[in-house]
Write a protein that holds these residues in place. Structure first.
Motif, PDB file in Angstrom:
ATOM      1  N   ALA A 112       0.629  -1.322  -0.131  1.00  0.00           N
ATOM      2  CA  ALA A 112      -0.107   0.347   0.319  1.00  0.00           C
ATOM      3  C   ALA A 112       1.311   1.831  -0.463  1.00  0.00           C
ATOM      4  CB  ALA A 112      -1.354  -0.144   0.961  1.00  0.00           C
ATOM      5  N   MET A 113       1.788   1.314   1.266  1.00  0.00           N
ATOM      6  CA  MET A 113       2.971   2.683   1.411  1.00  0.00           C
ATOM      7  C   MET A 113       3.699   2.813  -0.720  1.00  0.00           C
ATOM      8  SD  MET A 113       4.102   1.903   4.812  1.00  0.00           S
ATOM      9  CE  MET A 113       5.221   3.367   4.966  1.00  0.00           C
ATOM     10  N   TYR A 114       3.605   1.444  -1.065  1.00  0.00           N
ATOM     11  CA  TYR A 114       4.763   1.227  -2.386  1.00  0.00           C
ATOM     12  C   TYR A 114       3.809   2.492  -3.589  1.00  0.00           C
ATOM     13  CZ  TYR A 114       7.826  -0.291  -6.047  1.00  0.00           C
ATOM     14  OH  TYR A 114       9.580  -0.576  -6.499  1.00  0.00           O
ATOM     15  N   ALA A 115       3.052   1.974  -3.664  1.00  0.00           N
ATOM     16  CA  ALA A 115       1.758   1.968  -4.673  1.00  0.00           C
ATOM     17  C   ALA A 115       1.442   3.143  -4.222  1.00  0.00           C
ATOM     18  CB  ALA A 115       0.501   1.525  -4.347  1.00  0.00           C
ATOM     19  N   LEU A 116       1.450   3.779  -3.064  1.00  0.00           N
ATOM     20  CA  LEU A 116       1.172   5.483  -2.773  1.00  0.00           C
ATOM     21  C   LEU A 116       2.448   6.255  -3.117  1.00  0.00           C
ATOM     22  CD1 LEU A 116      -0.705   5.559   0.255  1.00  0.00           C
ATOM     23  CD2 LEU A 116      -1.833   6.098  -1.769  1.00  0.00           C
ATOM     24  N   LEU A 117       3.781   6.062  -2.592  1.00  0.00           N
ATOM     25  CA  LEU A 117       4.586   6.390  -3.046  1.00  0.00           C
ATOM     26  C   LEU A 117       5.299   6.955  -4.608  1.00  0.00           C
ATOM     27  CD1 LEU A 117       7.525   5.385  -0.422  1.00  0.00           C
ATOM     28  CD2 LEU A 117       5.915   7.515  -0.956  1.00  0.00           C
ATOM     29  N   LEU A 118       4.808   5.250  -5.578  1.00  0.00           N
ATOM     30  CA  LEU A 118       4.607   5.349  -7.055  1.00  0.00           C
ATOM     31  C   LEU A 118       3.950   6.049  -7.644  1.00  0.00           C
ATOM     32  CD1 LEU A 118       5.577   1.478  -7.787  1.00  0.00           C
ATOM     33  CD2 LEU A 118       7.188   3.098  -7.746  1.00  0.00           C
ATOM     34  N   ARG A 119       2.413   6.208  -6.546  1.00  0.00           N
ATOM     35  CA  ARG A 119       1.352   7.001  -7.557  1.00  0.00           C
ATOM     36  C   ARG A 119       1.314   8.949  -7.553  1.00  0.00           C
ATOM     37  NH1 ARG A 119      -2.245   9.225 -11.272  1.00  0.00           N
ATOM     38  NH2 ARG A 119      -4.483   8.894 -10.525  1.00  0.00           N
ATOM     39  N   PHE A 120       1.874   9.217  -6.284  1.00  0.00           N
ATOM     40  CA  PHE A 120       1.355  10.650  -5.589  1.00  0.00           C
ATOM     41  C   PHE A 120       3.136  11.195  -5.409  1.00  0.00           C
ATOM     42  CE2 PHE A 120      -2.255   8.138  -4.390  1.00  0.00           C
ATOM     43  CZ  PHE A 120      -2.987   8.994  -5.585  1.00  0.00           C
ATOM     44  N   THR A 121       4.636  10.275  -6.075  1.00  0.00           N
ATOM     45  CA  THR A 121       5.858  10.930  -5.677  1.00  0.00           C
ATOM     46  C   THR A 121       6.233  11.192  -6.344  1.00  0.00           C
ATOM     47  OG1 THR A 121       6.860   9.180  -4.262  1.00  0.00           O
ATOM     48  CG2 THR A 121       5.747  10.490  -3.255  1.00  0.00           C
ATOM     49  N   PRO A 122       7.251  11.958  -6.709  1.00  0.00           N
ATOM     50  CA  PRO A 122       8.489  11.373  -8.154  1.00  0.00           C
ATOM     51  C   PRO A 122       9.724  10.668  -7.866  1.00  0.00           C
ATOM     52  CG  PRO A 122       8.138  13.511  -7.427  1.00  0.00           C
ATOM     53  CD  PRO A 122       7.762  12.929  -6.331  1.00  0.00           C
ATOM     54  N   LEU A 123       9.303   9.623  -6.246  1.00  0.00           N
ATOM     55  CA  LEU A 123      10.400   9.173  -6.241  1.00  0.00           C
ATOM     56  C   LEU A 123      10.524   7.938  -7.243  1.00  0.00           C
ATOM     57  CD1 LEU A 123       9.704   8.258  -2.483  1.00  0.00           C
ATOM     58  CD2 LEU A 123      11.639  10.327  -3.133  1.00  0.00           C
ATOM     59  N   ASP A 124      11.649   7.239  -7.724  1.00  0.00           N
ATOM     60  CA  ASP A 124      12.115   6.457  -8.613  1.00  0.00           C
ATOM     61  C   ASP A 124      11.400   5.157  -8.097  1.00  0.00           C
ATOM     62  OD1 ASP A 124      14.238   5.301 -10.883  1.00  0.00           O
ATOM     63  OD2 ASP A 124      14.582   4.839  -9.096  1.00  0.00           O
ATOM     64  N   TYR A 125      11.169   4.593  -8.952  1.00  0.00           N
ATOM     65  CA  TYR A 125      11.065   2.598  -7.840  1.00  0.00           C
ATOM     66  C   TYR A 125      11.760   1.642  -7.192  1.00  0.00           C
ATOM     67  CZ  TYR A 125      13.430  -0.033 -11.239  1.00  0.00           C
ATOM     68  OH  TYR A 125      14.026  -1.466 -12.299  1.00  0.00           O
ATOM     69  N   ARG A 126      12.817   2.403  -7.251  1.00  0.00           N
ATOM     70  CA  ARG A 126      13.587   2.201  -6.780  1.00  0.00           C
ATOM     71  C   ARG A 126      14.074   2.391  -4.951  1.00  0.00           C
ATOM     72  NH1 ARG A 126      16.779   1.261 -11.963  1.00  0.00           N
ATOM     73  NH2 ARG A 126      16.132   3.786 -11.753  1.00  0.00           N
ATOM     74  N   ALA A 127      14.238   3.633  -5.014  1.00  0.00           N
ATOM     75  CA  ALA A 127      14.240   5.387  -3.895  1.00  0.00           C
ATOM     76  C   ALA A 127      12.951   4.966  -3.088  1.00  0.00           C
ATOM     77  CB  ALA A 127      14.262   6.456  -4.286  1.00  0.00           C
ATOM     78  N   ALA A 128      11.671   4.212  -3.356  1.00  0.00           N
ATOM     79  CA  ALA A 128      10.766   4.389  -2.916  1.00  0.00           C
ATOM     80  C   ALA A 128      10.310   2.660  -2.302  1.00  0.00           C
ATOM     81  CB  ALA A 128       9.276   4.208  -3.999  1.00  0.00           C
ATOM     82  N   LEU A 129      11.258   1.811  -2.912  1.00  0.00           N
ATOM     83  CA  LEU A 129      11.212   0.289  -2.958  1.00  0.00           C
ATOM     84  C   LEU A 129      11.846   0.706  -0.919  1.00  0.00           C
ATOM     85  CD1 LEU A 129       9.587  -2.214  -2.417  1.00  0.00           C
ATOM     86  CD2 LEU A 129      11.757  -2.841  -4.467  1.00  0.00           C
ATOM     87  N   LEU A 130      13.251   1.043  -1.355  1.00  0.00           N
ATOM     88  CA  LEU A 130      14.105   1.131  -0.221  1.00  0.00           C
ATOM     89  C   LEU A 130      12.954   1.538   1.130  1.00  0.00           C
ATOM     90  CD1 LEU A 130      16.946   1.613  -2.023  1.00  0.00           C
ATOM     91  CD2 LEU A 130      16.814  -0.333  -0.475  1.00  0.00           C
ATOM     92  N   LEU A 131      12.629   2.789   1.015  1.00  0.00           N
ATOM     93  CA  LEU A 131      11.914   3.865   1.943  1.00  0.00           C
ATOM     94  C   LEU A 131      10.914   2.735   2.302  1.00  0.00           C
ATOM     95  CD1 LEU A 131      11.778   6.517   3.053  1.00  0.00           C
ATOM     96  CD2 LEU A 131      10.133   6.564   1.300  1.00  0.00           C
ATOM     97  N   VAL A 132      10.214   2.294   1.943  1.00  0.00           N
ATOM     98  CA  VAL A 132       9.252   1.079   2.383  1.00  0.00           C
ATOM     99  C   VAL A 132      10.097   0.574   2.884  1.00  0.00           C
ATOM    100  CG1 VAL A 132       7.080  -0.330   2.427  1.00  0.00           C
ATOM    101  CG2 VAL A 132       7.791   1.849   0.712  1.00  0.00           C
ATOM    102  N   LEU A 133      10.762  -0.495   3.087  1.00  0.00           N
ATOM    103  CA  LEU A 133      10.740  -1.464   3.322  1.00  0.00           C
ATOM    104  C   LEU A 133      12.239  -1.860   5.174  1.00  0.00           C
ATOM    105  CD1 LEU A 133      12.998  -3.790   0.268  1.00  0.00           C
ATOM    106  CD2 LEU A 133      10.612  -4.126   1.453  1.00  0.00           C
TER     107      LEU A 133
END
Length: 136
Positions: A85-106
């Protein structure tokens, strides 16, 4: 507790790197969508996480698999649902690269996983006292 935190970190970082590597360096580059790749990355990393936490972090080899495995899988699935859920929200609503978003969530989900693993998944009857040789 400090030994547990150390090993939780070692096992958790190892599982996170396996998860991250599977998503970022194998599955997405092969054409899989990031959210689907994240599911497969989770399932791959779960194996390392379960065995590492069972045997090293919580030293719970005395707890039967029939108890520990479903509990830890439940903890991992709850953590993963929060992760996804957090990953989907970050991918959808932030300009973060998918790798950075995933690290943040993990990293963010690790706290939840530790607490539930320690307090429930790998909690069982106390270990029987060790027999000391030569003492009655």
């Amino acid at each position: 507790m400090s030994r547990e935190l150390f090993w939780f970190g070692v096992v958790g970082v190892s599982a996170m790197l396996l998860h991250f590597g599977a998503v970022a360096w194998v599955l997405v580059p092969l054409g899989m969508a990031p959210l689907l790749a994240n599911v497969l990355g989770f399932l791959i990393a779960f194996q390392l996480s379960y065995w590492g936490h069972r045997l090293q972090t919580f030293r719970a080899a005395h707890i039967p698999h029939r108890q520990a495995l479903p509990r830890f899988f439940g903890v991992a699935c709850l953590s993963f649902l929060v992760n996804e859920a957090m990953y989907a929200l970050l991918l959808r609503f932030t300009p973060l690269d998918y790798r950075a978003a995933l690290l943040l969530v993990l990293v963010a989900v690790a706290v939840l996983t530790f607490a539930l693993s320690k307090l429930w998944a790998f909690r069982g009857p106390a270990r029987p006292p060790r027999k000391q040789h030569g003492h009655p």
